[in-house]
Design a protein around this motif. Structure first.
Motif, PDB file in Angstrom:
ATOM      1  N   ALA A 213      49.183 -43.461 -43.308  1.00 25.89           N
ATOM      2  CA  ALA A 213      49.123 -42.921 -41.951  1.00 25.89           C
ATOM      3  C   ALA A 213      50.534 -42.632 -41.461  1.00 25.89           C
ATOM      4  N   ALA A 214      50.796 -41.371 -41.148  1.00 27.68           N
ATOM      5  CA  ALA A 214      52.095 -40.941 -40.624  1.00 27.68           C
ATOM      6  C   ALA A 214      52.005 -40.883 -39.103  1.00 27.68           C
TER       7      ALA A 214
ATOM      8  N   GLY B 259      52.426 -52.855 -38.477  1.00 26.49           N
ATOM      9  CA  GLY B 259      51.661 -51.631 -38.670  1.00 26.49           C
ATOM     10  C   GLY B 259      51.148 -51.076 -37.362  1.00 26.49           C
ATOM     11  N   MET B 260      51.966 -51.204 -36.324  1.00 25.74           N
ATOM     12  CA  MET B 260      51.535 -50.857 -34.963  1.00 25.74           C
ATOM     13  C   MET B 260      52.291 -49.642 -34.442  1.00 25.74           C
ATOM     14  N   LEU B 261      51.553 -48.779 -33.775  1.00 26.09           N
ATOM     15  CA  LEU B 261      52.153 -47.680 -33.021  1.00 26.09           C
ATOM     16  C   LEU B 261      52.513 -48.227 -31.643  1.00 26.09           C
ATOM     17  N   LEU B 262      53.775 -48.137 -31.269  1.00 26.32           N
ATOM     18  CA  LEU B 262      54.215 -48.768 -30.025  1.00 26.32           C
ATOM     19  C   LEU B 262      53.926 -47.888 -28.814  1.00 26.32           C
ATOM     20  N   ALA B 263      54.872 -47.058 -28.380  1.00 25.18           N
ATOM     21  CA  ALA B 263      54.653 -46.271 -27.163  1.00 25.18           C
ATOM     22  C   ALA B 263      55.207 -44.863 -27.315  1.00 25.18           C
ATOM     23  N   PRO B 264      54.661 -44.054 -28.235  1.00 24.56           N
ATOM     24  CA  PRO B 264      55.125 -42.671 -28.343  1.00 24.56           C
ATOM     25  C   PRO B 264      54.782 -41.906 -27.067  1.00 24.56           C
TER      26      PRO B 264
ATOM     27  N   PRO C  15      43.087 -50.111 -48.675  1.00 19.86           N
ATOM     28  CA  PRO C  15      44.468 -50.451 -48.308  1.00 19.86           C
ATOM     29  C   PRO C  15      45.068 -49.338 -47.456  1.00 19.86           C
ATOM     30  N   VAL C  16      45.906 -49.703 -46.506  1.00 21.43           N
ATOM     31  CA  VAL C  16      46.518 -48.736 -45.603  1.00 21.43           C
ATOM     32  C   VAL C  16      48.013 -49.026 -45.492  1.00 21.43           C
ATOM     33  N   VAL C  17      48.816 -47.985 -45.585  1.00 22.64           N
ATOM     34  CA  VAL C  17      50.248 -48.089 -45.334  1.00 22.64           C
ATOM     35  C   VAL C  17      50.585 -47.195 -44.152  1.00 22.64           C
ATOM     36  N   VAL C  18      51.408 -47.702 -43.244  1.00 24.23           N
ATOM     37  CA  VAL C  18      51.781 -46.978 -42.034  1.00 24.23           C
ATOM     38  C   VAL C  18      53.277 -46.686 -42.078  1.00 24.23           C
TER      39      VAL C  18
ATOM     40  N   HIS D  49      49.018 -46.103 -27.475  1.00 25.31           N
ATOM     41  CA  HIS D  49      50.049 -47.103 -27.257  1.00 25.31           C
ATOM     42  C   HIS D  49      49.599 -48.502 -27.688  1.00 25.31           C
ATOM     43  N   HIS D  50      50.472 -49.172 -28.432  1.00 27.78           N
ATOM     44  CA  HIS D  50      50.276 -50.560 -28.854  1.00 27.78           C
ATOM     45  C   HIS D  50      48.976 -50.748 -29.645  1.00 27.78           C
ATOM     46  N   THR D  51      48.720 -49.805 -30.534  1.00 29.54           N
ATOM     47  CA  THR D  51      47.526 -49.864 -31.382  1.00 29.54           C
ATOM     48  C   THR D  51      47.910 -50.328 -32.787  1.00 29.54           C
ATOM     49  N   ARG D  52      47.224 -51.338 -33.280  1.00 30.10           N
ATOM     50  CA  ARG D  52      47.465 -51.837 -34.639  1.00 30.10           C
ATOM     51  C   ARG D  52      46.731 -50.927 -35.634  1.00 30.10           C
ATOM     52  N   VAL D  53      47.347 -49.795 -35.878  1.00 25.83           N
ATOM     53  CA  VAL D  53      46.702 -48.760 -36.679  1.00 25.83           C
ATOM     54  C   VAL D  53      46.373 -49.264 -38.077  1.00 25.83           C
ATOM     55  N   ARG D  54      47.308 -49.945 -38.707  1.00 26.01           N
ATOM     56  CA  ARG D  54      47.087 -50.379 -40.091  1.00 26.01           C
ATOM     57  C   ARG D  54      45.894 -51.324 -40.211  1.00 26.01           C
TER      58      ARG D  54
END
Length: 405
Positions: free
Chosen positions: A149-150, A160-165, A187-190, A172-177
């Protein structure tokens, strides 16, 4: 050139090294050629080739006669031995791809970005699109290595979290991985999108021309991917590459940061569209940006003076940024790509190449080499998928570590 080792404890390293060399050769390599390239003994190489063959990763191709002696059997990559999926989250459109073991894209789809603030629904949509694409590509589930995941930064790489783009408030603050792992059982790589893009371009680089290079990513924002000695530079927190506030024009438009002429604001798609008169406001819904860029391109092709002037200024800003970046890195090679670039490249590239040698700030001693990204509009998504392959099949020094267990 990486060299192998004949020590018994480093089989994994040798296997990934040999597989990488076979992968980068369009016609394959013989055992003799591999021995010459790696320094491995004939016995070690025979064992490595056997293990790769048993795993289904390589195939024995045709025998080739080249001079006196026994014909050589070419070892070739089995492209369909493994697959990986890639996802790119973007304010204007989400991109999904599937790549085979060579990194070639075998399936692609796009979807509007999620407009809900429900995290479970956002993750469910990513998972559903990925599963649907894998089915459409007729990929056996046991050959799927995982998902990359890019994401636009900033990210928390440890979590593996998206902070605050700023352009993706719903994420915001989603644990995407972790959430994608739960939703897909894969398996997931972020990774930050510009770093994923750099890895993807390196994976596609058969000639090792990008061992030391920079990648200018031009999409909803601008970012920089860096490769040093064959490795993507991630930085201490996985957020390397933020160049949006690099000043390219002290007399340019005022950025939200208070400075004038920041690269990100100067070439922002919504800025170009407003300055060209395509839109009446800078406050443009991101879903409308691709169509707006297409309109800008059409107007420029029709000779619209305002559109042509905007494209010229954008090319000048990008040229100055590339020079300043190369002054810092001394990379020599700069790759350029991304969604906005793909839509405007036919207008920007000729002007950019003309301007680059004339930028007064140049301090490097050799000519700069500018190349377009091979992965096109799928740059970040395909790069994310290649991250999965890269983590599994790239020979690194860490593979030489000997366990005491």
């Amino acid at each position: 050139m990486k060299r192998g080792s004949n020590m018994p404890a480093v089989g994994t390293y040798n296997q990934t090294l040999v597989l990488d060399m076979i992968r980068r050769s369009p016609t394959g390599l013989s055992r003799i050629e591999l021995a010459e390239l790696t320094g491995l003994s004939a016995q070690t190489l025979s064992n490595v080739a056997r293990k790769l063959s048993v795993a289904g990763l390589i195939l024995e191709g045709e025998r080739v006669v080249s001079g006196p002696g026994k014909p050589r059997t070419m070892l070739q990559l089995n492209r369909r031995a493994r697959f990986a999926a890639g996802i790119h989250l973007d304010p204007s459109i989400d991109t999904f791809v599937v790549v085979d073991l060579s990194g070639s894209i075998v399936a692609h789809r796009e979807a509007p970005p999620g407009d809900t603030d429900s995290t479970p629904d956002l993750i469910a949509a990513l998972a559903a699109n990925t599963r649907a694409l894998l089915r459409s590509a007729d990929v056996p589930s046991d050959r799927v290595l995982g998902i990359g995941a890019a994401l636009p930064g900033p990210i928390d790489d440890a979590e593996g979290m998206l902070l605050a783009p700023p352009l993706l408030p719903n994420w915001h603050h989603t644990r995407v991985r972790d959430l994608l792992i739960q939703s897909t059982d894969l398996p997931v790589v972020v990774e930050k999108d510009v770093i994923a893009a750099m890895v993807g371009e390196q994976w596609a680089d058969a000639d090792h021309a990008l061992r030391d290079a920079a990648l200018l990513y031009y999409g909803a924002g601008v970012g920089l991917g860096i490769a040093h000695d064959g490795e993507a530079v991630r930085g201490r927190t996985g957020n390397a590459g933020d160049i949006g506030h690099l000043v390219v024009d002290p007399n340019g438009p005022q950025c939200q940061c208070g400075m004038r002429g920041c690269l990100g604001f100067t070439v922002a798609p919504e800025r170009l569209l407003f300055d060209a008169g395509v839109t009446a406001s800078l406050d443009l819904p991101w879903r409308a940006v691709p169509a707006g860029l297409d309109e800008l391109r059409a107007r420029a092709h029709d000779g619209d003076a305002r559109a042509l002037a905007v494209c010229a200024r954008a090319a000048e800003a990008l040229a100055r940024a590339i020079v300043l970046i190369n002054n810092m890195l001394d990379a020599g090679t700069v790759v350029i790509g991304g969604p906005a670039w793909s839509r405007l490249s036919e207008l920007l590239e000729p002007r950019l190449r003309t301007i680059l040698p004339t930028v007064s700030q140049i301090t490097t001693t050799r000519p700069l080499r500018l190349v377009e990204a091979r992965l096109g509009t799928d740059l970040a998504a395909a790069g994310a998928a290649c991250l999965v392959l890269d983590n599994m099949f790239s020979a690194r020094a860490s593979g030489l570590m000997i366990s005491d267990s």
